[in-house]
Design a protein around this motif. Sequence first.
Motif, PDB file in Angstrom:
ATOM      1  N   ARG A 133       0.829  -1.211   0.000  1.00 49.82           N
ATOM      2  CA  ARG A 133       0.000   0.000   0.000  1.00 49.82           C
ATOM      3  C   ARG A 133       0.860   1.257   0.000  1.00 49.82           C
ATOM      4  N   SER A 134       1.892   1.285   0.832  1.00 43.14           N
ATOM      5  CA  SER A 134       2.730   2.478   0.943  1.00 43.14           C
ATOM      6  C   SER A 134       3.454   2.777  -0.365  1.00 43.14           C
ATOM      7  N   TYR A 135       4.063   1.749  -0.969  1.00 45.12           N
ATOM      8  CA  TYR A 135       4.855   1.991  -2.175  1.00 45.12           C
ATOM      9  C   TYR A 135       3.982   2.191  -3.403  1.00 45.12           C
ATOM     10  N   PHE A 136       2.786   1.634  -3.417  1.00 46.65           N
ATOM     11  CA  PHE A 136       1.848   1.930  -4.511  1.00 46.65           C
ATOM     12  C   PHE A 136       1.483   3.415  -4.479  1.00 46.65           C
TER      13      PHE A 136
ATOM     14  N   ILE B 201       3.209   5.829  -3.185  1.00 47.18           N
ATOM     15  CA  ILE B 201       4.407   6.600  -3.540  1.00 47.18           C
ATOM     16  C   ILE B 201       4.586   6.622  -5.060  1.00 47.18           C
ATOM     17  N   GLY B 202       4.343   5.477  -5.726  1.00 46.86           N
ATOM     18  CA  GLY B 202       4.483   5.420  -7.179  1.00 46.86           C
ATOM     19  C   GLY B 202       3.497   6.320  -7.894  1.00 46.86           C
TER      20      GLY B 202
ATOM     21  N   LEU C 141       9.220  -2.949  -4.879  1.00 45.77           N
ATOM     22  CA  LEU C 141       9.547  -2.632  -6.269  1.00 45.77           C
ATOM     23  C   LEU C 141       8.330  -2.787  -7.172  1.00 45.77           C
ATOM     24  N   VAL C 142       7.620  -3.919  -7.035  1.00 42.71           N
ATOM     25  CA  VAL C 142       6.456  -4.169  -7.886  1.00 42.71           C
ATOM     26  C   VAL C 142       5.336  -3.169  -7.582  1.00 42.71           C
ATOM     27  N   SER C 143       5.072  -2.920  -6.302  1.00 44.00           N
ATOM     28  CA  SER C 143       3.977  -2.015  -5.957  1.00 44.00           C
ATOM     29  C   SER C 143       4.296  -0.579  -6.363  1.00 44.00           C
ATOM     30  N   PHE C 144       5.552  -0.162  -6.246  1.00 44.50           N
ATOM     31  CA  PHE C 144       5.944   1.173  -6.714  1.00 44.50           C
ATOM     32  C   PHE C 144       5.711   1.287  -8.218  1.00 44.50           C
TER      33      PHE C 144
ATOM     34  N   ALA D 109      -0.371   3.198 -12.665  1.00 42.02           N
ATOM     35  CA  ALA D 109      -1.715   3.717 -12.408  1.00 42.02           C
ATOM     36  C   ALA D 109      -1.773   5.228 -12.605  1.00 42.02           C
ATOM     37  N   GLY D 110      -0.771   5.939 -12.098  1.00 43.04           N
ATOM     38  CA  GLY D 110      -0.720   7.384 -12.302  1.00 43.04           C
ATOM     39  C   GLY D 110      -0.583   7.747 -13.768  1.00 43.04           C
TER      40      GLY D 110
END
Length: 323
Positions: A141-144, A146-147, A265-268, A274-275
């Motif tokens: 959740r956190s790195y998603f 951030i990405g 890495l994957v979630s970022f 997504a962005g």
Amino acid sequence: MIRWLAALCLFVLGAPVHADEMRPVAIQFEQVGETEWRLGWRQPIASAADDRMAMPELPANCRIKGAVRRQMAPLAAHGTADVTCDGAVAGRALGWPAFPGHGEAILRVAPLDRGVQVHRLTPEQPSATIAARPSSAQVWRSYFDIGVEHILAGWDHLLFVIALVLLVARPWPVVKAATAFTIAHSITLAAVTLGFGGIRQDVVEALIALSIVFLAIEVARGGRDTLTQRLPWLVAFAFGLLHGFGFAGALREIGLPEGEVPAALVSFNLGVEAGQLLVVAAVLAIMALLRRWRPPSEPLAVRLVSYPIGIIGAYWLVDRLAG
């Protein structure tokens, strides 16, 4: 519609001159003994309003031991301190109180007997509760998040994506080009993050600015038969490899949680994608409205928007080459 386009041009021209300013506050809280911890933080200085003497707020059962060590620089303030805690810190809150000039902080907590946990702090949630057993879902959740914020706040990547959509214009070719860009930057992002290679960050940032100028020129040239017009996915892939190095630099600034590097890495990367899709959808929607309401104006409008994009990219290129 002309007023909308004028507003869009002014908005692009008013973009921050420092493009890839995904530079959150970084806080490290590392256990070094049974009751001893080491606190460190790096605070980017964005404006005169930022408090250079700010420091993290410790859990209620922890206190500073000795003097706080600070190092000031023109664009950042660094600090370290030794901390003593009475009992466990699990279930206690640690936060960052000063958010006027920047939007978030990344908190990394590293206990001796458990895995590293990562928390994202914002003005709405300026503190986080240290977990007894951090879950992978928390890292995802956190790195998603951030990405997503990185692509939306990183103006150089954002302008490249906008210029790519303006150049290709049609939905299906845009999807193919965006997919090629995503695959390419995923490759270099993973390679650099996992230690298989890399390029100096100043060189990467200059080349990213050059990629924006290149696409802006291609857009301004209109419908001429060029390689980019014929094979936009190939150009997107080539420049995507380059932008992946830029994403890796931002991720290096934030840091990765030990033991959860693949998940982070994957979630970022998914957050970046997504962005990026949000930006692509927004630009395609604006172009569809223009095509419906004022079809003859579309080529002129696209060319009009390409000029400020190219000017900003050229400014970044010169600024980065000059150091």
